[in-house]
Structures are given as structure tokens and as C-alpha cells.
Design a protein around this motif. Structure first.
Motif, PDB file in Angstrom:
ATOM      1  N   ASN A 146       0.843  -1.192   0.000  1.00 31.40           N
ATOM      2  CA  ASN A 146       0.000   0.000   0.000  1.00 31.40           C
ATOM      3  C   ASN A 146       0.882   1.246   0.000  1.00 31.40           C
ATOM      4  N   MET A 147       0.783   2.059  -1.031  1.00 32.54           N
ATOM      5  CA  MET A 147       1.696   3.189  -1.182  1.00 32.54           C
ATOM      6  C   MET A 147       1.493   4.243  -0.098  1.00 32.54           C
ATOM      7  N   THR A 148       0.247   4.451   0.313  1.00 32.24           N
ATOM      8  CA  THR A 148      -0.009   5.445   1.369  1.00 32.24           C
ATOM      9  C   THR A 148       0.617   5.002   2.685  1.00 32.24           C
ATOM     10  N   ALA A 149       0.385   3.730   3.063  1.00 34.02           N
ATOM     11  CA  ALA A 149       0.970   3.202   4.296  1.00 34.02           C
ATOM     12  C   ALA A 149       2.492   3.182   4.214  1.00 34.02           C
ATOM     13  N   ARG A 150       3.011   2.882   3.037  1.00 41.92           N
ATOM     14  CA  ARG A 150       4.464   2.869   2.872  1.00 41.92           C
ATOM     15  C   ARG A 150       5.049   4.259   3.089  1.00 41.92           C
ATOM     16  N   SER A 151       4.352   5.270   2.585  1.00 42.10           N
ATOM     17  CA  SER A 151       4.824   6.651   2.744  1.00 42.10           C
ATOM     18  C   SER A 151       4.749   7.096   4.201  1.00 42.10           C
ATOM     19  N   GLU A 152       3.653   6.748   4.890  1.00 43.57           N
ATOM     20  CA  GLU A 152       3.465   7.195   6.278  1.00 43.57           C
ATOM     21  C   GLU A 152       4.424   6.507   7.239  1.00 43.57           C
ATOM     22  N   THR A 153       4.901   5.326   6.903  1.00 45.90           N
ATOM     23  CA  THR A 153       5.803   4.608   7.806  1.00 45.90           C
ATOM     24  C   THR A 153       7.277   4.769   7.429  1.00 45.90           C
ATOM     25  N   TRP A 154       7.555   5.527   6.370  1.00 46.87           N
ATOM     26  CA  TRP A 154       8.947   5.716   5.964  1.00 46.87           C
ATOM     27  C   TRP A 154       9.656   6.674   6.925  1.00 46.87           C
ATOM     28  N   SER A 155      10.787   6.248   7.447  1.00 47.29           N
ATOM     29  CA  SER A 155      11.577   7.061   8.379  1.00 47.29           C
ATOM     30  C   SER A 155      12.796   7.618   7.663  1.00 47.29           C
ATOM     31  N   ASN A 156      12.869   8.936   7.569  1.00 44.60           N
ATOM     32  CA  ASN A 156      14.048   9.560   6.969  1.00 44.60           C
ATOM     33  C   ASN A 156      15.284   9.357   7.833  1.00 44.60           C
ATOM     34  N   TYR A 157      15.073   9.166   9.128  1.00 40.44           N
ATOM     35  CA  TYR A 157      16.197   8.983  10.051  1.00 40.44           C
ATOM     36  C   TYR A 157      16.776   7.571   9.924  1.00 40.44           C
ATOM     37  N   LYS A 158      15.907   6.571   9.833  1.00 34.45           N
ATOM     38  CA  LYS A 158      16.346   5.174   9.751  1.00 34.45           C
ATOM     39  C   LYS A 158      16.482   4.676   8.309  1.00 34.45           C
ATOM     40  N   HIS A 159      15.921   5.448   7.353  1.00 35.04           N
ATOM     41  CA  HIS A 159      15.935   5.039   5.943  1.00 35.04           C
ATOM     42  C   HIS A 159      15.294   3.671   5.751  1.00 35.04           C
ATOM     43  N   GLN A 160      14.193   3.482   6.453  1.00 42.19           N
ATOM     44  CA  GLN A 160      13.447   2.226   6.367  1.00 42.19           C
ATOM     45  C   GLN A 160      12.043   2.473   6.888  1.00 42.19           C
ATOM     46  N   ASN A 161      11.132   1.567   6.606  1.00 41.01           N
ATOM     47  CA  ASN A 161       9.778   1.684   7.138  1.00 41.01           C
ATOM     48  C   ASN A 161       9.789   1.279   8.608  1.00 41.01           C
ATOM     49  N   THR A 162       9.201   2.124   9.445  1.00 46.39           N
ATOM     50  CA  THR A 162       9.239   1.883  10.897  1.00 46.39           C
ATOM     51  C   THR A 162       7.921   2.260  11.554  1.00 46.39           C
ATOM     52  N   MET A 163       7.752   1.748  12.780  1.00 47.61           N
ATOM     53  CA  MET A 163       6.743   2.250  13.705  1.00 47.61           C
ATOM     54  C   MET A 163       7.488   2.991  14.808  1.00 47.61           C
ATOM     55  N   LYS A 164       6.933   4.121  15.219  1.00 57.10           N
ATOM     56  CA  LYS A 164       7.633   5.025  16.137  1.00 57.10           C
ATOM     57  C   LYS A 164       6.840   5.165  17.430  1.00 57.10           C
ATOM     58  N   TYR A 165       7.562   5.133  18.555  1.00 54.56           N
ATOM     59  CA  TYR A 165       6.930   5.197  19.878  1.00 54.56           C
ATOM     60  C   TYR A 165       7.603   6.271  20.738  1.00 54.56           C
TER      61      TYR A 165
END
Length: 348
Positions: free
Chosen positions: A191-210
Motif C-alpha cells: 500500500n503506497m499510502t501506508a508505505r509513505s506514512e511509515t517511511w523514516s528519513n532517520y532510519k531510511h526504512q519503514n518503521t513504527m515510532k513510539y
């Protein structure tokens, strides 16, 4: 030989031996009984030994030594394991699966979280199916999370001041919480929207943030829900409900990325972050000294996050099929981290 002589010989041959006295028969039967009883006990003992050897040869709760228990589960003791299991047994929403015991069902959950093992690996170890392991995790993890969540406590200001470590007293005696964010890698979605929202510029990977907050004594006192890695530290802090817990005159320690000074000021609290150079080529001596003192105490949140990530599932790439369990998983990890020894020297 005549007919009469033959008949006499057959008659002699078919004569029965005289019966033994009843007392002698009883003694012989009693001896046979005693011999059979001893033989039966020997067989039972052999069966017990075989069962013990079988338990030792198979992986499971009975095969783990107390010394190895913390490595496999992340718990300090077998007693804590059994105490938590007794609470979980009260639930009517759990079904024992795969012909495994209560202890082994619970052990599967803790090993998944502590070691980050693949479900197929766990299934092979316990001699069950991949599907059984998946169902156990989906049933037990939410229940364990709700059971352990009360261990993440936002303490009163009075309790914090009563236990304030010495390192905070000179400059940060009003410190209520130290905050930081941590990110968990997740599998990239189609899903491109979910991929964009979970992309971390800091980690350069898709992440969940807490967002994680700790008390000055090093206990996790706040844990947000998961956000896509694209969300900023400021956005998560504002929308997670953290500001509702802050009281007037509280000091909140954070890193430079937490631009929430105005939001904290609206509730009468103060933000303490390292100084910015802004347009200056370098900081003044006073700012350098202040930033150094702040770093000495703020680093404790990074050390607690390091403890949290000793639960190796948080160091793996979480499959999309398991992302919905991640909020519950990190609650479990945070609560069990609070049961460990504090990383902050508690001398007052």
C-alpha cells in the motif's frame, strides 16, 4: 498284552498327582505375588526414568534450567513466570493448543518476544505446527499486554521528589520525566499510502515510532501508541496524550528534536533541551556546561531504551501480518523492563 492289562496301564498313567496342602499352595501363591509386585515396581521405575529422559530430550518448560530461564524469557525468576501464568489462567479467552501444557503455551509467547524467533523455529522446537504457534501468539499477546499494562505507572510529583537520584538534584530537581522516541523496523507494505506514512528519513526504512517517557529513577512511566516513522517527535508528543499528564512547574527533559516548548508552557511546564548554536559559530561556555549537565541525566532514557531492546523482537523486521500486535508487544517489553534493575544510580 491283554485288553485288561492295557486298560490297567492307561488307568495308572492317567492318575493325577496328589494335591498340595492348601497352606503350601497359599505360600507359593504369595511368593509369586511378591515376585510379580517387585517386577511391576521395576517396570514403573523404568517408565518414570524414560519419561524424565524424554522430557529432558524435548525442548520445553521442564527442560530449561533456572540459570537459563532469564535468557529464554526475559524474566528474573521462575516464580515470576508462574505468578503471571496464574493470572492469565483466570481468563476464559485462552484455549490450550497443540497438546501443549499451560507452561509451554506461555513459554512460546515469552520466547517469541525475548528472542525474536521465527514462528517456524518455535514450532520445530516445541514439536507443533506453524499454525498452532501463530494462534497461540494471537490469543496470548493481547491478554498479556492488558495484564502487564498497569506496571507502566505515571507516578505523582511527590513520589518522584521523594526518590529523586542525587545526579538530578543540583540542576533538575523538578524533573518529572525524560522523553525520547524509538523506532521499530517493519516490513514494507504494498500500500503506497501506508508505505509513505511509515517511511523514516532517520532510519531510511519503514518503521513504527513510539514515544517513551521515564522517571528520574529509570522506570518507564509513559508509552505512546505506535505511529508511522514519518511522524515527527513533536506531533507524537502532542497527539499521544503526554501533555495531559504534565503538571505546572514540571520539567521535561528531551533531545533537540522535541520542539514543544510552547505546548509545555501552556500547561505551566518547562522544556529542557540541549542548546542550539543557531547563527553562532559556537556555544558560550555557560551553554556548553549546561548542555553537558543535561546530557548526563538525559542519557538515562537512551539506556532504558537499550534495556527495552534486549527483547530482541524489537530488533527484528516485524512482518506486515504481525504489525497489529506491535503495540501490545512493546507494552509487554516495557512492563518487563520495569521489573529489571534500574540503570540510574539511586543514591540520594
Amino acid at each position: 498284552m491283554t485288553y485288561h492289562e492295557l486298560s490297567a496301564t492307561e488307568e495308572i498313567a492317567t492318575e493325577q498327582p496328589p494335591e498340595k496342602p492348601l497352606e503350601q499352595q497359599y505360600r507359593e501363591l504369595l511368593q509369586d505375588y511378591s515376585a510379580l509386585k517387585e517386577e511391576l515396581e521395576a517396570v514403573r521405575e523404568e517408565n518414570r526414568q524414560l519419561k524424565d529422559n524424554l522430557k529432558k530430550s524435548q525442548f520445553g518448560f521442564d527442560a530449561i534450567s533456572p540459570r537459563a530461564f532469564c535468557f529464554f524469557t526475559g524474566l528474573r525468576s521462575v516464580g515470576l513466570f508462574l505468578w503471571l501464568l496464574a493470572i492469565l489462567k483466570r481468563s476464559t479467552s485462552i484455549t490450550l493448543r497443540g497438546g501443549l501444557t499451560w507452561e509451554n503455551n506461555f513459554l512460546i509467547v515469552l520466547m517469541k518476544i525475548r528472542l525474536g524467533l521465527l514462528n517456524r523455529d518455535i514450532a520445530y522446537r516445541f514439536g507443533t505446527s506453524f499454525t498452532t504457534v501463530s494462534r497461540i501468539l494471537r490469543e496470548w499477546i493481547p491478554l498479556l499486554s492488558s495484564t502487564l499494562r498497569p506496571m507502566i505507572v505515571w507516578p505523582s510529583k511527590e513520589k518522584i521528589r521523594a526518590k529523586l537520584p542525587r545526579v538530578f538534584k543540583p540542576k533538575y530537581k523538578n524533573c518529572r520525566c525524560i522523553i525520547d522516541c524509538t523506532e521499530i523496523f517493519i516490513q514494507r507494505t504494498f500500500n503506497m499510502t501506508a508505505r509513505s506514512e511509515t517511511w523514516s528519513n532517520y532510519k531510511h526504512q519503514n518503521t513504527m515510532k513510539y514515544l517513551i517517557g521515564i522517571t528520574p529513577t529509570g522506570s518507564i512511566s509513559f508509552l505512546s501508541d505506535g505511529w508511522g516513522g514519518r511522524a515527527s517527535d513533536k506531533l507524537i508528543t502532542i497527539d499521544s496524550g503526554f501533555l495531559k499528564k504534565v503538571d505546572p512547574k514540571d520539567e521535561i527533559l528531551a533531545d533537540r528534536g522535541f520542539l514543544i516548548r510552547e505546548e509545555l508552557a501552556m500547561v505551566g511546564a518547562t522544556l529542557r533541551i540541549p542548546s542550539f548554536t543557531k547563527s553562532k559559530s559556537q556555544l558560550s561556555g555557560r551553554c556548553v556546561d549546561t548542555s553537558r549537565q543535561l546530557s548526563r541525566v538525559r542519557i538515562h532514557v537512551e539506556r532504558v531504551i537499550g534495556q527495552l531492546k534486549q527483547f530482541l523482537i524489537l530488533n527484528t523486521v516485524i512482518p506486515i501480518s504481525q504489525v497489529d500486535l506491535l503495540d501490545d508487544v512493546i507494552v509487554i517489553c516495557a512492563a518487563l523492563t520495569n521489573k529489571k534493575r534500574s540503570v540510574v544510580p539511586l543514591k540520594r
